[in-house]
Each structure stands twice: as C-alpha cells, then as structure tokens.
Design a protein around this motif. Structure first.
Motif, mmCIF file in Angstrom:
data_model
loop_
_atom_site.group_PDB
_atom_site.id
_atom_site.type_symbol
_atom_site.label_atom_id
_atom_site.label_comp_id
_atom_site.label_asym_id
_atom_site.label_seq_id
_atom_site.Cartn_x
_atom_site.Cartn_y
_atom_site.Cartn_z
ATOM 1 N N GLU A 122 1.099 4.122 -2.820
ATOM 2 C CA GLU A 122 0.808 5.532 -2.504
ATOM 3 C C GLU A 122 1.913 6.452 -3.035
ATOM 4 O O GLU A 122 1.630 7.519 -3.578
ATOM 5 C CB GLU A 122 0.656 5.719 -0.987
ATOM 6 N N ARG A 149 1.341 12.234 0.115
ATOM 7 C CA ARG A 149 1.079 11.483 1.353
ATOM 8 C C ARG A 149 2.339 11.315 2.197
ATOM 9 O O ARG A 149 2.317 11.406 3.405
ATOM 10 C CB ARG A 149 0.497 10.115 1.013
ATOM 11 N N ASP A 204 1.634 9.356 -5.791
ATOM 12 C CA ASP A 204 2.135 10.726 -5.590
ATOM 13 C C ASP A 204 2.935 11.172 -6.815
ATOM 14 O O ASP A 204 2.832 12.305 -7.270
ATOM 15 C CB ASP A 204 3.022 10.808 -4.335
ATOM 16 N N ARG A 263 0.828 -1.209 0.000
ATOM 17 C CA ARG A 263 0.000 0.000 0.000
ATOM 18 C C ARG A 263 0.864 1.262 0.000
ATOM 19 O O ARG A 263 0.643 2.167 -0.797
ATOM 20 C CB ARG A 263 -0.916 0.001 1.235
ATOM 21 N N THR A 264 1.893 1.293 0.855
ATOM 22 C CA THR A 264 2.689 2.535 0.924
ATOM 23 C C THR A 264 3.539 2.719 -0.340
ATOM 24 O O THR A 264 3.793 3.843 -0.748
ATOM 25 C CB THR A 264 3.558 2.608 2.204
#
Ligand SMILES: Cc1ncc(COP(=O)(O)O)c(C=O)c1O
Ligand SMILES: Nc1ccccc1C(=O)C[C@H](N)C(=O)O
Length: 424
Positions: free
Chosen positions: A52, A69, A56, A48-49
């Motif tokens: 993200e 984020r 971005d 997920r990160t």
C-alpha cells in the motif's frame, strides 16, 4: 506421566487459541523456522501494508507525505501508538525511529550527563556487542577513557546475570545504566522493576535494550519508571529485515534536549517553518533525527496490528508453553547426547527462545539446516531455538527435537565442519 508422542503435540495444537495466526504468515514450504528471535517471518498483513505504501508512492509522489492510505509524515507516530502497548508506555513516550544502535547513541547522547564524581556508565559483560561499541564510542566522544568509565558487571557462569551483582555495582560514580531486558544468548529476563527502583534510589538513570523482549514478553516501562529503552522491530515483531527501531522515553524526561538533533525531531507544526532554531516535539518524537525510512516502516503497520489484536499476555502464555514443552522433549530425547540447556528453567526468568549448548553446536546447526530446520548459532557453542507464538506449533517443536535426536544418534553432524558461517 508426560506424553512424548507426536499425537500429543498435535493435540496441543488443536487446543491452541492462537493457531489461526499461523496462516497469516509465509512459512517455509518444506521446513521449520525457529529463528524468529533474529528475524521474524513475513506476514500477509505486513506485505499488504508495504504494498500500500509503495502504491501511495506510485500514485501520489510527494503527496504521499500528507495524503494516501498511511500518510508518511505521521507514520512514525502512527506506529508508536501500535508499539506503545507492547512495551507498556504511553503513546507519547514511544517513537518508531532509527535502529537499535542508532537509538542507543541518541539516548546516551541525551541522557548521559557526567558530572563531578558521576562519570561512569554501567553495563554488563554479556550484552550484545553493538551496545558496548556504542557506549565506548559515546564515552570517547566526551573525552572519557572507556577502560575506566565503562563498568561491565560480570556473570558468574557466562550465561546469567545476578541482579544483586548489578545493584552492588550501582555506586556513586555511575551516571547511567544500560542493560538488556532479555539476554540475547541465554534468554534470561532481568528483573527490570527491581533494577529501575535500585538505580533511582541511587540517583542513577537506567535504560534497557529490549530487542529480545519486545513482542516476546509484556513490559510495563512507564509503571516501572524506566528512564528510556530502545529496541528493534525485526525480530519478534516481524517488521522486516532492518526495519526501523523503537524507543521509549519516560514522560518525566519530556523537554530534555535530544543529544543528536535533526529536523524530524521538531514539533510537527513547526518543522516546515525551516527556522534555524529547532522547536523539539514535546514528547518522545523529539528524539527522531532525519526523514523516516518509509518503505521500511510500512510493513510494521500490518505486523504490529496482530500483536495488538492478540495481546501480549496470550502471546506470552503460548510462548512459555512452547519453550516448556521443548525443554521436556530435550530432557527426554536428548539426554545421552551432552546438551546443556543454557536458559532459565524458571518461567519467570525465561524469554522466548532456548539456548542449547553443545561442543559441536556449529555443525549440529548445519545438520539441522540440511533438514530444512532453521535455528541460529552463537559462537562458540550455542544453538538458539525460538518457537514463535504466532506461527510455530507444538508439532514444529516435536519435529525439531526428533530431528535433533536423529542427527545425534546417527552422528549426521560429523559430515560438516564445526565452524560458524559468516552470518550465523
Ligand atoms: C540485544 C541487541 N542489541 C543490539 C542489536 C543491534 O541491533 P541493530 O543492528 O539493529 O542496531 C541486536 C541485534 O542485532 C541485539 O540483539
Ligand atoms: N541484525 C541482524 C542482521 C543479520 C543477522 C542477524 C541479526 C541480528 O539481529 C542478530 C541478533 N541481534 C542476535 O540476537 O544475535
């Protein structure tokens, strides 16, 4: 009486307080992964990160550095805060940057200051080869002959190091010591506080390679007074293949100029002044070199969150329960098959993996892989098995040892050649 049934393993899993973390990982569908000491598995949070940060980039372009984020300009510092409790450092003593070998180069370039009689580096004969290559090249860069200036303390049995021997080698010719926290083959934990104390009593700086201990055992580098340490985040910390590494520099060394300077080591507010005189960060950030590998940092945000949530004490407790259980099963089931457990039986000295020695180890590993069990092999005769606290179960351990017994009983390994693969 010890219980060697599968039902008992399942019972242990039911009592495991960390059991729910297994579902956070992408596990092999029809197999058992026992190689988290070499490359940890992907978790959903890490995925997920990473996604993200990709989003971005997609949405913000250059503005991803300051908005988004997880602003990339501070990502290394943000991750250092998550890494610090795992190694017992203050957040400002830690930086997520570079890689194991690059960080070792940086730290030796910064802290090896040969002077007068003190011109030698002390290491050991069992450490990971990359560290030795780096130390030799650092000596050569200073015009010092490694055959004279690199002292490698031997091991009496090729498995373990003896702290007394290491301390006896801390002579007044040694300027710097570099040792592993946990040995990559046997999994032996060195007594770091004792070694750090002995080094400092002799006016020697000491640094540790924590690749096999970060995320596996608790550390207290600040309290122990260790001068520096470095590690990778792709093994027990599950940060992803080749993800960015970590380093620790004790606060007493803040202000030491980085041996290998670059603009990302600047004070953040000064970096974009574009001055040709560097203003280094006033903490471990000074040892960064260039632009961080953002996409390789991003999975660590999710991966490290879990370690902080669970805490290293709980992870260590389960890890020791898993390896102790594995040793019991090996002793019970594999007794006639000529294996030697080349890891410490004393839990205080045992890291998070077991080293099983056998003359047919290379092809036993191949037979395990045929059964979809992933160990790794270290030449000439070691099978490393790492039951990982966050995603392996006691039943995994049971099934691996039962499969190993079958491979040995039926001599299944004879179907393979006893030579290692390219990446073993
Ligand atoms: C103890 C140890 N030191 C150094 C390295 C080298 O790390 P890297 O290739 O990330 O520089 C490894 C693993 O690859 C290792 O296990
Ligand atoms: N970086 C790697 C790339 C490819 C395959 C393995 C590694 C490892 O990290 C091996 C590990 N250092 C070991 O303890 O053997």
């Amino acid at each position: 009486m010890k219980d060697f049934t599968r039902a008992y393993a399942q019972q242990l899993d039911k009592q495991d307080p960390l059991a729910s973390y297994r579902e956070e990982f992408y596990l092999p569908e029809d197999g058992i992964y026992m190689d988290g000491n070499s490359l940890g598995l992907l978790s959903k949070r890490a995925e997920r990160t990473l996604l993200e940060s990709l989003a971005d980039w997609k949405e913000l372009g250059i503005d991803g550095w300051m908005s988004g984020r997880h602003p990339w300009f501070n990502l290394s510092e943000e991750l250092a805060e998550l890494n610090a409790p795992l190694i017992g450092g203050k957040p400002e003593e830690v930086m997520v940057t570079g890689s194991t070998t690059v960080n070792l180069h940086q730290l030796v370039a910064s802290f090896f200051k040969p002077e007068g009689k003190r011109t030698k580096i002390l290491a050991d004969a069992l450490t990971f080869p990359s560290d030795i290559y780096a130390l030799k090249s650092q000596l050569e860069l200073r015009g010092l002959d490694p055959s004279e200036h690199l002292v490698q303390v031997d091991s009496p049995d090729g498995r373990f190091l003896v702290e007394d021997d290491l301390i006896a080698a801390m002579t007044d010719e040694i300027a710097l010591i570099v040792l592993p926290t946990v040995l990559y083959r046997s999994g032996q934990i060195l007594d770091m506080p004792r070694l750090a104390k002995a080094a400092h009593e002799r006016d020697i700086l000491i640094g540790f390679d924590a690749c096999h201990s970060v995320g596996a055992i608790p550390h207290d580098f600040h309290e122990w007074g260790v001068d520096f340490a470095y590690w990778c985040n792709y093994k027990h910390l599950n940060g992803g293949p080749g993800t960015v590494g970590g380093l620790f520099v004790h606060e007493r060394h803040f202000g030491t100029a980085p041996g290998l300077a670059g603009w990302f080591g600047s004070r953040k507010d000064k970096q974009f002044d574009m001055d040709h005189t560097m203003t280094p960060a006033e903490h471990a950030g000074a040892f960064q070199i260039g632009t961080p590998h953002v996409m390789s940092l991003a999975p660590q945000l999710g991966a490290l969150e879990m370690f902080n949530e669970v805490g290293m004490e709980a992870i260590r407790q389960k890890s020791l329960a898993l390896t102790t259980y594995m040793i019991d099963l090996i002793e019970d089931m594999l007794a006639p098959h000529g294996f030697f457990i080349g890891s410490p039986t004393d839990t205080r000295q045992r890291g998070a993996h077991l080293s099983l020695e056998h003359p047919e180890a290379a092809r036993i590993c191949k037979a395990l892989k045929k059964h979809h069990i992933i160990p790794d092999f270290r030449a000439p005769n070691i099978i490393r098995l790492a039951p990982v606290a966050l995603y392996n179960t006691f039943t995994d351990v049971y099934d691996v040892i039962v499969t190993l017994k079958k491979i040995m009983d039926d001599k299944e390994y004879e179907a393979f050649e006893n030579v290692r693969e390219v990446v073993a």
